[in-house]
Structure formats: structure tokens, C-alpha cells
Design a protein around this motif. Structure first.
Motif, mmCIF file in Angstrom:
data_model
loop_
_atom_site.group_PDB
_atom_site.id
_atom_site.type_symbol
_atom_site.label_atom_id
_atom_site.label_comp_id
_atom_site.label_asym_id
_atom_site.label_seq_id
_atom_site.Cartn_x
_atom_site.Cartn_y
_atom_site.Cartn_z
ATOM 1 N N ASP A 141 -69.045 -32.127 13.678
ATOM 2 C CA ASP A 141 -70.596 -31.647 14.272
ATOM 3 C C ASP A 141 -71.410 -32.396 13.268
ATOM 4 O O ASP A 141 -72.558 -32.627 13.650
ATOM 5 N N GLU A 198 -77.695 -36.089 23.866
ATOM 6 C CA GLU A 198 -76.526 -35.303 23.271
ATOM 7 C C GLU A 198 -75.450 -35.939 22.786
ATOM 8 O O GLU A 198 -74.756 -36.699 23.430
ATOM 9 N N PHE A 201 -71.727 -36.650 21.340
ATOM 10 C CA PHE A 201 -70.239 -36.227 21.291
ATOM 11 C C PHE A 201 -69.274 -36.697 20.341
ATOM 12 O O PHE A 201 -69.277 -37.901 20.389
ATOM 13 N N TRP A 259 -78.889 -36.528 17.086
ATOM 14 C CA TRP A 259 -79.610 -35.636 18.007
ATOM 15 C C TRP A 259 -81.044 -36.371 18.120
ATOM 16 O O TRP A 259 -81.639 -36.197 18.996
ATOM 17 N N SER A 295 -68.555 -35.016 30.875
ATOM 18 C CA SER A 295 -70.104 -35.059 30.873
ATOM 19 C C SER A 295 -70.328 -36.313 31.741
ATOM 20 O O SER A 295 -71.185 -36.637 32.393
#
Length: 516
Positions: free
Chosen positions: A188, A200, A202, A195, A218
Motif C-alpha cells: 500500500d 486508483e 492496484f 494516487w 476492476s
């Protein structure tokens, strides 16, 4: 009684001849064909793009569950567009691997991609050609997976590519895959920087597969529905285009499909992957053309400095095994340099490989426009080709020029006929009529200093692809190699089978086999 049962049920003989691995492979193939209802052209396409060495090919292999894309720690390994089927939670799509985007993204072609890609390029233009291939992949795709390097972070090159996508392909959804996030604890944190792109991110790992599920969840929500009207169960004819480097394989593929599907360059070893291209002709015939890397001698590959060449050669030989028809491309200029037609040793070895794996074959003599000709040059050279390529002496020979497109479409006609004969089955009654006539013309030889003489009881076709026959005889050892070759010639003369190998097994009585 046992022989009669085998004659009535040739599939029993087939099972005895085939190994367990071959039967398993055939069953899997039949099962796959039965569920593969959507033709490749009807699938929504997803292009995988990004800078060099961010792990695009590794992620491509992870999503497709294959090793089709060559993965090597060196920029520029992926050059052409590589397509394959992929599936996630019941959604099937075509995944497109592309080369790394290196130069100014503002100069990449958009609407003019195909027009610019039709130009010939030199070795010096290879980087721009790779980018034209990547741009063409984006142009025809419905969705895009943008791959970035989580270890390096957001770079100016990444931002440049994203700006190009927003300006030129603003209506296409983009999924941002932050690759090389092997550590779950840091994933993360590695993705946080991305960002700022407005997408978004991944965090994924192409090596372990971590995070790819969420990314694909997604992705599939952004894919268009498949048009059910385009569903067709007919399977295309798989044609592998093989040969030594720089004989014109990629040029022939481009001439057949009418666009720059593979990069053409004077630089040896331009093609790396085995490139699949689906082609539908106006008459309804479907082909899957596979352009492959040039195959050099093992010693030359081992002593070479290109570390990816071994993988490329392995992909090329794998394309022969998974295809149905092999198109062996030979350079007419090289073969005539000595003043007479001489087939190089490596081409002979490739012909041996084709025959050993039981594939149909079309021999293409390319660059025929550069050869000085007389009245009977083509006919004489055709005889020389088949005489020198003894393993595939049954093949169809086509003389072409990829540059002028002379007789190029004859390659597909010959491949279609070879495929038809490769799958062909002959009834037991017809086959035994030919056997009876063959024996009448020339009886099996009698063993010297012995009263024993070979006898053929009956024959049956045990399999197709390639056509395989079983001759039930009193003793297989009584039939010499010379007589077996005569028997194969008679089968071809009376039944046909041009363009495909045939296999003949001679099976003696059980009691005789037990004594042996």
C-alpha cells in the motif's frame, strides 16, 4: 475374433497405438474446443502497456496462466504485439502484450497507427517500430492495463504515457497496476504515490500473483459485452510460420493479413515471441497464423550474446507442436548463391522436426522475385526442393515474394488443403481395396533361405492428424524397409494425402510378438 473386433472398432487400435500422454492431450483438446464458443475476433481486447522493464510480460503470463510472453531482464525483449485468451470470473477477453514505450509519447501514432505501421523500417528504426506496435495495440483495445514499477515509483515517463492516453484515448478505461509489490506490508505504501495520477492504483506482484485478483475484478467491470451474434464454434486452422532468421517470415505474415502485424527489419532476430494472428477470409475460412522467431543451429544460439534467443527458439518450436500446419520459409537468394539450388542444413533439420511431430507442411520459397529464371526454372527447383527435403517430400511447394505479394495467397490455399488431408479419414473397405491392389502389383518378399513369406491380413485407419494406419500381418519382420516405402507410395498414389505425413504401423500376430 480379436482381429475382427479391432477391424470393426478402429478406435481400439488407436488407443493401443497412442501413449497415455497423447490420449490425455487429445481429450483435453477436445474438451477445450467444445467450450470455446467465442471466436477470438469477437472478444474484447485489453492492452498491457508501460515503460520498458516494468514487468508487462510477466503480468501478461500471470493473467493468462501461461508462459507465452518471453520474460527477460533486458529492455526491448517484447517487440511485436502478443495476443492470447484470458478469463476472469466468467469474463473472457483477449489480452495484448506490447513493447515498452520509450520515446516521446506525444509522437506516438493514434488514428494513423496502421498507416504509419505499413512503412518498411530499417534496423535503426527498431525502437520506433516497437512503439508503433504498442500504439496499434492500444488503438484496437477496449480497455488498458497501465503497468508501472512500484519499486522505482512514479517517473516522468509514466506521466508522459498517461498524458498521451488522456489526450488520444480518453474514452478508454485504464486500470493502473503497480507491479513489483512483493511485500504485503509495503504494497500500500508503494502504491500510495500513484494516487496523484488520478487513477486508483492496484498494488500487484506478477511473480507471486498477489493483488492481481482485485485488479482483474476492476478490469472486467469495464469490458463491453460480447456480441452473441458473432459466436461461431468453427475452429480456425492453426498455421505456424517457421524458418531461419531473415528469410521473410514476418514479411509474409504482414502480406497475408494486409497490415504490419509483425515488425520487419534487416536486423537478425527482430521477432522474439510467437505471434498469433487470427485471419478470416471472405470465403469463410479461418486461420490462426503464428509468426515465430528465426531458429538457428543450437551451437550458434549457445555461442551468441542474445540471452533471450534460447527462449525465442523454444517458443518457435513449441508453435510447431501446437499448430496443425507448419509453413517452412526458405530464402531463395541464399539457396541459389552457388549457382544451383541447395537447401541449407538447418532447413533440412527443421523439416525433420516437422515430420517427427506429425504436422502437415507447406514449403515456401520466398524472395522468388530476386531469382533469375528460365522457362522451366520453377518446375526444376520444385523437384530439387522435395528431393533435398526428404523428410517432407510429400509437402506442397509454393514460390512467393512477400515484397511483391506474388502467389502469397497460395500459401493459405495450400495450408487449407494440407489441413484437410491431415484430418482425413478413409473407410476400412476403401483402404483394404487399395491394400489388395498394392499386393497384387508387388507381393511381399520371401525371406531368403526360408519358406516364410509376409502376408497382409487387413488394414485399418487408427487415427487422424496425422493419418495413421495399422497393417495386420503374420510377422512384421518379414516386411523390409524397401517394401514399406513402396507401400506408402502406393497409398499416396491411390488415396492422396498431399501436404501431410502418414504413419503406418505393422502389427504381427500376438503369438509371434510373444516369441520376440
Amino acid at each position: 475374433m480379436a482381429k475382427e473386433r479391432e477391424a470393426e472398432h478402429p478406435e481400439a487400435a488407436e488407443d493401443k497405438l497412442s501413449s497415455k500422454a497423447e490420449r490425455k492431450k487429445r481429450l483435453w483438446s477436445d474438451r477445450y474446443q467444445s467450450v470455446r464458443e467465442v471466436p477470438f475476433e469477437a472478444l474484447p481486447k485489453v492492452a498491457v502497456i508501460g515503460r520498458p522493464n516494468v514487468g508487462k510480460s510477466a503480468l501478461f503470463n500471470r493473467i493468462t496462466g501461461s508462459n507465452k510472453a518471453i520474460v527477460f531482464n533486458e529492455p526491448g525483449v517484447t517487440r511485436d504485439r502478443l495476443y492470447t485468451r484470458a478469463e476472469w470470473t466468467g469474463h473472457e477477453f483477449a489480452l495484448v502484450d506490447t513493447g515498452g514505450l520509450m520515446s516521446s509519447a506525444a509522437q506516438l501514432p493514434t488514428q494513423e497507427a496502421r498507416a504509419q505501421a505499413s512503412r518498411d523500417i530499417s534496423a535503426a528504426g527498431l525502437p520506433s517500430a516497437i512503439e508503433r506496435q504498442a500504439a496499434a495495440g492500444v488503438q484496437e483495445s477496449h480497455s488498458i492495463i497501465m503497468v508501472v514499477d512500484g519499486k522505482v515509483g512514479l517517473t516522468a515517463g509514466d506521466e508522459e504515457i498517461l498524458d498521451w492516453l488522456r489526450k488520444s484515448h480518453s474514452k478508454k478505461p485504464v486500470v493502473l497496476a503497480v507491479n513489483k509489490c512483493e511485500s504485503p506490508a509495503k504494497a500500500d505504501l508503494q502504491a500510495a504515490e500513484f494516487w496523484n495520477t488520478g487513477l486508483e492504483p492496484f498494488p500487484v506482484s506478477a511473480i507471486s500473483g498477489a493483488g492481481t485478483g482485485e485488479m482483474l475484478d476492476s478490469l472486467v467491470t469495464k469490458l463491453p459485452d460480447i456480441d452473441q451474434a458473432e459466436i461461431d464454434v468453427a475452429a480456425p486452422i492453426s498455421v505456424a510460420i517457421i524458418g531461419r532468421p531473415n528469410v521473410g517470415k514476418s514479411s509474409l505474415l504482414n502480406a497475408l493479413v494486409g497490415q504490419e502485424r509483425s515488425i520487419v527489419s534487416s536486423l537478425r532476430g527482430t521477432t522474439r515471441d510467437a505471434i498469433d494472428t487470427e485471419l478470416l477470409l471472405p470465403d469463410g475460412r479461418q486461420f490462426k497464423l503464428v509468426d515465430t522467431a528465426g531458429i538457428r543451429k543450437r551451437a550458434a544460439i549457445a555461442s551468441g550474446k542474445d540471452g533471450a534467443e534460447t527462449l525465442s527458439a523454444s517458443r518457435a518450436m513449441g508453435a510447431i507442436r501446437r499448430g496443425e500446419v507448419a509453413v517452412l520459409v526458405i530464402d531463395a537468394i541464399e539457396c541459389t548463391e552457388s549457382g544451383r539450388f541447395v537447401v541449407p542444413t538447418q532447413d533440412f533439420r527443421l523439416a525433420e522436426l516437422i515430420a517427427n511431430v506429425g504436422r502437415a507442411c507447406v514449403v515456401v520459397i520466398n524472395k522468388w522475385d530476386a531469382v533469375e529464371k528460365e522457362t522451366n526454372t520453377l518446375r526444376d527447383y520444385q523437384k530439387e526442393v522435395l528431393a533435398q527435403l526428404r523428410p517432407v517430400s510429400w509437402a506442397t511447394v509454393v514460390f512467393t515474394s512477400a515484397v511483391t505479394k506474388q502467389r502469397v495467397m497460395q500459401i493459405l490455399d495450400a495450408a487449407s488443403l494440407a489441413s484437410e488431408n491431415h484430418r482425413r479419414r478413409i473407410s476400412t473397405a476403401t483402404l483394404n481395396m487399395v491394400v489388395k491392389e498394392t499386393v497384387a502389383w508387388r507381393a511381399p518378399p520371401q525371406v531368403k533361405n526360408s519358406y516364410r513369406k509376409g502376408r497382409i491380413y487387413y488394414a485399418t485407419q487408427a487415427a487422424a492428424s496425422p493419418p495413421t494406419f495399422v497393417m495386420f500381418v503374420n510377422d512384421a519382420k518379414l516386411f523390409s524397409d524397401d517394401y514399406r516405402k513402396y507401400f506408402e507410395r502406393q497409398l499416396r498414389d491411390n488415396i492422396g494425402f498431399p501436404g501431410t505425413p502418414i504413419r503406418i504401423f505393422w502389427r504381427g500376430k500376438q503369438s509371434q510378438r510373444d516369441r520376440d
